[in-house]
Structure formats: structure tokens, C-alpha cells
Scaffold this motif. Structure first.
Motif, PDB file in Angstrom:
ATOM      1  N   VAL A   1     -27.553 -33.273  22.929  1.00 27.54           N
ATOM      2  CA  VAL A   1     -29.002 -33.302  22.709  1.00 27.54           C
ATOM      3  C   VAL A   1     -29.422 -31.974  22.091  1.00 27.54           C
ATOM      4  O   VAL A   1     -29.244 -30.913  22.699  1.00 27.54           O
ATOM      5  CB  VAL A   1     -29.767 -33.542  24.025  1.00 27.54           C
ATOM      6  CG1 VAL A   1     -31.274 -33.492  23.781  1.00 27.54           C
ATOM      7  CG2 VAL A   1     -29.372 -34.884  24.639  1.00 27.54           C
TER       8      VAL A   1
ATOM      9  N   ALA B   1     -34.412 -33.945  20.057  1.00 27.82           N
ATOM     10  CA  ALA B   1     -35.586 -34.053  20.929  1.00 27.82           C
ATOM     11  C   ALA B   1     -36.612 -32.993  20.555  1.00 27.82           C
ATOM     12  O   ALA B   1     -36.353 -31.795  20.694  1.00 27.82           O
ATOM     13  CB  ALA B   1     -35.178 -33.901  22.390  1.00 27.82           C
TER      14      ALA B   1
ATOM     15  N   SER C   1     -34.671 -39.213  26.128  1.00 27.91           N
ATOM     16  CA  SER C   1     -33.587 -38.539  25.404  1.00 27.91           C
ATOM     17  C   SER C   1     -32.244 -38.741  26.083  1.00 27.91           C
ATOM     18  O   SER C   1     -31.200 -38.683  25.436  1.00 27.91           O
ATOM     19  CB  SER C   1     -33.858 -37.032  25.310  1.00 27.91           C
ATOM     20  OG  SER C   1     -35.050 -36.748  24.627  1.00 27.91           O
TER      21      SER C   1
ATOM     22  N   ALA D   1     -40.802 -35.559  23.241  1.00 27.63           N
ATOM     23  CA  ALA D   1     -39.730 -35.883  24.185  1.00 27.63           C
ATOM     24  C   ALA D   1     -40.029 -35.492  25.619  1.00 27.63           C
ATOM     25  O   ALA D   1     -39.402 -36.027  26.542  1.00 27.63           O
ATOM     26  CB  ALA D   1     -38.432 -35.205  23.736  1.00 27.63           C
TER      27      ALA D   1
ATOM     28  N   LEU E   1     -35.072 -29.469  29.411  1.00 25.87           N
ATOM     29  CA  LEU E   1     -34.215 -30.487  28.803  1.00 25.87           C
ATOM     30  C   LEU E   1     -32.949 -29.868  28.212  1.00 25.87           C
ATOM     31  O   LEU E   1     -31.847 -30.402  28.377  1.00 25.87           O
ATOM     32  CB  LEU E   1     -34.987 -31.251  27.731  1.00 25.87           C
ATOM     33  CG  LEU E   1     -34.198 -32.267  26.906  1.00 25.87           C
ATOM     34  CD1 LEU E   1     -33.486 -33.269  27.793  1.00 25.87           C
ATOM     35  CD2 LEU E   1     -35.119 -32.973  25.917  1.00 25.87           C
TER      36      LEU E   1
ATOM     37  N   THR F   1     -32.482 -29.742  21.095  1.00 28.96           N
ATOM     38  CA  THR F   1     -33.907 -29.622  21.411  1.00 28.96           C
ATOM     39  C   THR F   1     -34.612 -28.744  20.382  1.00 28.96           C
ATOM     40  O   THR F   1     -34.029 -27.787  19.859  1.00 28.96           O
ATOM     41  CB  THR F   1     -34.109 -29.033  22.814  1.00 28.96           C
ATOM     42  OG1 THR F   1     -33.450 -27.770  22.893  1.00 28.96           O
ATOM     43  CG2 THR F   1     -33.559 -29.968  23.881  1.00 28.96           C
TER      44      THR F   1
ATOM     45  N   GLY G   1     -37.376 -35.240  28.604  1.00 29.94           N
ATOM     46  CA  GLY G   1     -36.190 -35.980  28.177  1.00 29.94           C
ATOM     47  C   GLY G   1     -36.056 -37.350  28.802  1.00 29.94           C
ATOM     48  O   GLY G   1     -34.958 -37.902  28.861  1.00 29.94           O
TER      49      GLY G   1
END
Length: 401
Positions: free
Chosen positions: A304, A282, A271, A265, A293, A306, A268
Motif C-alpha cells: 500500500v 491510498a 485499502s 482512503a 495506514l 500512501t 484504510g
């Protein structure tokens, strides 16, 4: 070589291919090779706009017009696919305009009292001192001559320094690697330079990691409408136009998906392009990118999740992949062969972004053997006039009926 042989195509490394099968550098489709060894230019041969061509390795195909350059990118993709027995719709390549590169790495070295700054020659380590550039964004190119003056006092005589230039939201971001900038005089010179040229950030890496010497405000790059902290030297798509083309393709493939996995990713780029309520997982191996991110997504209240994960050592399993409606991959040039084997047994639709047609085609063959259909390929030429081509591609599971 037969008299009047015509250049009928461009080989992968940029040489013209004559009708008798031989290769001739710096020729364009439609050129003719005379018996005396000269070249009669055809309709697709243009006058290169840069005075450093062809010595500078930053560009190798400036002598092609846009039509023949686009054909070259198309043929690169078609040839790579054919080597693995694949074919599909190849869309018209999207070319980034000249002078739009927002990220580039140049080199600097000392020759006597002179500081040379530029790109290396094609197929050589010799440095070309660049005083004109048709690919760099003007805001970055304008810094080259002032950088020569800055480096004159700190550039070592025995080795080459690397200069990473990036356009961030706040302006130019410069990372200089391979110089020693200790002492009050150097500190004052760096501060004065950065202030005078309104830099977003100036970072020095003496060999122990990047150390910002000037950063009035946190440096960000906006991705999907969200400002993301930009670590020094971090990866960023080479042009905004190239990023927009790849993002648009990936967003279209994933349209309607409630859950998306973005593998490799980075910061991002792919993303943060989805509808605000889309749940995104991600995965990225770079800790700095993951942290940037995560912070940006949290601040923007984007769902999101991560994961600091090396996908080469620990690819997602089939069970993990089947939790998502769509998967995006944007791996390094080596591709994602190990991840492909699990994806071939999974069910989501797939958007594969690649910077290497050869490894992409190898990976695509694994997916197709597993029951996926390669719907289309969108070439993107953001490294204008080079042999480098990016791809955005769509895979869907074929019906078992």
C-alpha cells in the motif's frame, strides 16, 4: 385535509406523504389521517422502542417497521438518481441491527447541579438527557451514567462539551472536547475513571488538540484483518455491519484488479480489503490517518503506497488514473465533483461509496455522460432509524461497439 387520506410514502426528511400530497410527521405508510386530525395506524406503524422518541434527534424514524424503512432508503436513492435522469438496479437495503453503533458524538451541558448528556432534539439545539438508547452499542451506552459523574467536576457552566465515543479493538475510546482538566484532582479523577471502566483510551481536548490522559496499550481498529492505529476522534464507519457491507461491495467490484487507487482512503477501510498482493495507492488529506495506514500496511507487509493529498485541491489526473485497474472513492458528503471530471475521461472500473445520495447522483451523472454505466446501487442503512443512507455503487466503461 380530506378524510381518510392515506400515507403513501416517506419524504426525504422523514415526514409521511399523504395521498393528497400533504406531509404529516411521525406517520408510516398505510396510516390514515382522520378528519379530527388524529391518525389511525396502519400495518407498517410500529411502537417506537425508545422512551426518548421523538424528542431525541438521534432517531427520527423509529415508528417505521423494517420493511417500510428499507423502502424509504430505496426511494431516497431512486429519487436522487431521477433528479439527474439516472436509473439502475437498486438492491435491497442492508440494515444494521439495533444497538450496534460503535461510533457516536454526544453532547454534555450543565443545568444547575445536573449534568445532561445525550443528543440534541430533532431540528433544535436543545439537549435531550439520554437514559435509554436503541442505537448505541451496549458497551458505549453503559458509560453514559458514569460520564455524568466524571463531568460534574469539570464541565464549564457557559458552554457545551462534546463526547466522542468509539469502540476500538481494545475497548471503549473516549474523547472529551470543551472541558478544562488541569490540576492533580482532575488528573486523578480521569485516571481512576479510565481504569475503573477498562477504557482503551481517554483523551481530553481543551482547545489545543487531543491529549491522551490514559492509554495502557496502543489503540487500534482492525481493517481488512490488519490492526491500524486509531487517532483520537478519527472517522470510522458507524457499525461493523455497515463497514462489512460497504467493504464487500467494493471488494467485489475490484476483484481481479492488480492495481487499485483508494481515494479519500481515511485509515484504510477500503485499502486493506484486497488480496495481499494487490498494489494499492491510498490518497487521504488527513495526515494522522495517512501515517496510521502507512505504518499498519508496512507492518503487515501489504503493498500500500500512501499519499498525503488533498483531492479537492489536487485531484488525480487522467494520466494518473489510467495507471490503475480499479478506483475506489469514499468522499465526504460534498462528493468529489472535481475528481469526477478526470475520472470521466479515464478507463478503470469504479467503486463509489457515498454518504449523500444527492451529491453522489450529481457525480454519477458526470461519469455517465463520460461513457460509464452505473451498474447497480447497494443502499446501506447503518445509521438505523435516521434519514441518513450510505451507498456502494459500481461503474464500468461502456463498450464503444
Amino acid at each position: 385535509m380530506s378524510e381518510g387520506s392515506e400515507i403513501v410514502g416517506i419524504a426525504a426528511r422523514g415526514d409521511g406523504i399523504a395521498s393528497d400530497g400533504r406531509h404529516q410527521p411521525l406517520t408510516a405508510p398505510g396510516d390514515r389521517l382522520r378528519a379530527d386530525g388524529g391518525i389511525t395506524r396502519g400495518p407498517h406503524h410500529r411502537e417506537p422502542p425508545c422512551r426518548h422518541f421523538p424528542e431525541c434527534g438521534g432517531c427520527t424514524l423509529q415508528h417505521l417497521d423494517d420493511a417500510s424503512y428499507a423502502t424509504y432508503l430505496h426511494d431516497r436513492v431512486a429519487s436522487a438518481l431521477a433528479q439527474h435522469g439516472l436509473s439502475t438496479e437498486i438492491r435491497a437495503p442492508i440494515l444494521s441491527p439495533p444497538k450496534t453503533r460503535r461510533r457516536a458524538t454526544l453532547h454534555a451541558e450543565r443545568r444547575g447541579r445536573q449534568v445532561l448528556l445525550g443528543f440534541t432534539e430533532s431540528k433544535s439545539h436543545r439537549l435531550v438527557d439520554v437514559y435509554q438508547c436503541e442505537i448505541l452499542h451496549p458497551d458505549l451506552f453503559a458509560l453514559l451514567q458514569p460520564l455524568r459523574g466524571l463531568l460534574a467536576a469539570m464541565l464549564p457552566r457557559s458552554r457545551r462539551a462534546d463526547i466522542h465515543l468509539t469502540l476500538a479493538d481494545q475497548g471503549a475510546d473516549i474523547l472529551i472536547k470543551g472541558v478544562e482538566a488541569d490540576g492533580l484532582a482532575n488528573a486523578e479523577a480521569l485516571t481512576s475513571f479510565a481504569a475503573r471502566h477498562n477504557l482503551a483510551r481517554l483523551t481530553i481536548d481543551e482547545g489545543l488538540g487531543p491529549e491522551p490522559r490514559w492509554e495502557p496499550d496502543p489503540v487500534t481498529v482492525t481493517l481488512g484483518g490488519v490492526p491500524v492505529a486509531l487517532p483520537p476522534g478519527a472517522f470510522l464507519q458507524a457499525t461493523q455491519e455497515g463497514q462489512d457491507a460497504l467493504s464487500s461491495a467494493a471488494r467485489g467490484i475490484c476483484e481481479g484488479a492488480a492495481t487499485v487507487a483508494d481515494l479519500f482512503a481515511g485509515l484504510g477501510t477500503l485499502s486493506l480489503i484486497h488480496a495481499p498482493k494487490t498494489k494499492v495507492y491510498a490518497a487521504e488529506a488527513s495526515r494522522d490517518a495517512v501515517m496510521s495506514l502507512k505504518a499498519a500496511a508496512n507492518a503487515a507487509q501489504r503493498p500500500v503506497f500512501t499519499d498525503h493529498r488533498d483531492l479537492y485541491r489536487r485531484p488525480l489526473t487522467v494520466e494518473e488514473l489510467n495507471r490503475f485497474d480499479a478506483v475506489i472513492l469514499d468522499p465526504p458528503r460534498a462528493g468529489a465533483q472535481e475528481q469526477m471530471r478526470n475520472l470521466a475521461d479515464a478507463m478503470p472500473r469504479i467503486a463509489y461509496i457515498s454518504c449523500n445520495p444527492s451529491t453522489f447522483s450529481r457525480d454519477a451523472a458526470i461519469l455517465c455522460e463520460g461513457g460509464y454505466m452505473l451498474e447497480w446501487v447497494q443502499p446501506v442503512g447503518q445509521f438505523r432509524w435516521s434519514t441518513h443512507v450510505e451507498l456502494a455503487t459500481s461503474f464500468r466503461r461502456q463498450s464503444s461497439e
